[in-house]
Scaffold this motif. Sequence first.
Motif, short mmCIF file in Angstrom:
data_model
loop_
_atom_site.label_atom_id
_atom_site.label_comp_id
_atom_site.label_asym_id
_atom_site.label_seq_id
_atom_site.Cartn_x
_atom_site.Cartn_y
_atom_site.Cartn_z
N LEU A 74 0.81 -1.21 0.00
CA LEU A 74 0.00 0.00 0.00
C LEU A 74 0.85 1.27 0.00
O LEU A 74 0.36 2.34 -0.37
CB LEU A 74 -0.91 0.02 1.24
N LEU A 75 2.09 1.19 0.45
CA LEU A 75 2.91 2.38 0.60
C LEU A 75 3.09 3.11 -0.72
O LEU A 75 3.55 2.53 -1.71
CB LEU A 75 4.28 2.02 1.18
N ALA A 76 2.74 4.36 -0.74
CA ALA A 76 2.79 5.14 -1.98
C ALA A 76 4.22 5.39 -2.41
O ALA A 76 5.09 5.70 -1.59
CB ALA A 76 2.06 6.47 -1.78
N GLU A 77 4.47 5.27 -3.71
CA GLU A 77 5.76 5.60 -4.32
C GLU A 77 6.93 4.94 -3.57
O GLU A 77 7.98 5.55 -3.36
CB GLU A 77 5.95 7.12 -4.34
N THR A 78 6.73 3.71 -3.15
CA THR A 78 7.75 2.99 -2.40
C THR A 78 8.07 1.67 -3.10
O THR A 78 7.16 1.01 -3.62
CB THR A 78 7.27 2.70 -0.97
N THR A 79 9.32 1.32 -3.13
CA THR A 79 9.74 0.06 -3.72
C THR A 79 10.43 -0.80 -2.67
O THR A 79 10.77 -0.33 -1.58
CB THR A 79 10.72 0.30 -4.89
#
Length: 374
Positions: free
Chosen positions: A75-80
């Motif tokens: 769910l973490l936005a803009e996270t890889t």
Amino acid sequence: MSRLVTLTGDGTFRAPTAEEAQRLGLPEDPHLAALMRLRALLGDDLEEQIGTRLYLPSALGLDETDHLLPASLALLAETTGDLVSYGWRLGPGSGRAWLHARELRERMLDAARIALLGYEGPLMVTALGPATLAGATFLQSGERALGDPGAVRDLPMLLAEGLVDHLTALRERVPGAAQRVLLREDAVAAIHEGRISTPSGRSRYPAVPAPEIGALWRSLFVALDDYGLDARSVTLGVGADLRLLRAAREAGARRMAIAPRRLPPLSTPVGRALWEGIAEAADDGCAFEIVVDPRPGGRLGPEVEMMLETWRRLGHAEADAAGVTVIAHTGVSHGLHTGQVDPSAQPAVSTLLDEAALEAMLRIAPTWAERLAS
């Protein structure tokens, strides 16, 4: 009439096996099959005084990426990130396991469009909270995110942005549902009390003060409120610590989950202070949801009796507890709470709720409602 008891689950549901799906006439797709079974179990109130809260399962246990931690990370936005030998790592680049976790989330959303067609009741989404995520994930250096103040500060906003995107996508697929969120802070007590070990295993991270944890929660509540989900639609797991309870209230929490098994007895000074804090919060309009294990041998009866007995000793009638929500849970988080289980560890499939556990809760609900009505 308001519900005396509302029943729901902890956000997990073990996917039906191929044999079970065939026997029940379910589709082969496990996401669709799981949602159809959950709708059959929790999609309608049992009776006028017993309500249910349907939820979108965040973990089916299909593989190592199909558990609550990777589902929350996805769910973490803009996270890889990716799954490496020592656990789930944030950045750089998205590995195969990370991409698969996101794919599983999309599959569940697509299944919701079909399985929940025409549904207009409550629908809950579940994720691990920012404190637990900080203790359960690692950075590129091999250090836990908990050891990097900048990473810890970023987690609430990344999670909030991702949750809002997820809820928006869910609203497109199930437009009639009343959205709810369950934030499981399974390891918050271990983090607050400094029981999370460093990667070397030779020391532990410093305890995180309750106000700092409360600041993480506050960021989430503000972002979800901006989306249109007020604090009464968000359930926050607060552990069994008066300082965390107060931090949650100061952060804006209006609905909190507590597990009777973890609460100290009223006969102790710590227990008396905590229980009085719970009663004070309830008098101030905060709602409490109780987390119990409804399976045979899960100590459901003794835990509920202990809750009601303590409530009476605080000067309340059993009827004053009417309106309570009960969350079915297998008890896997109790080890995380005490620090005996590492929050980054891969859980067993047996830790997920199954149909039998939910059915056991549904069977005993009329007894609870009868007591609360008297």
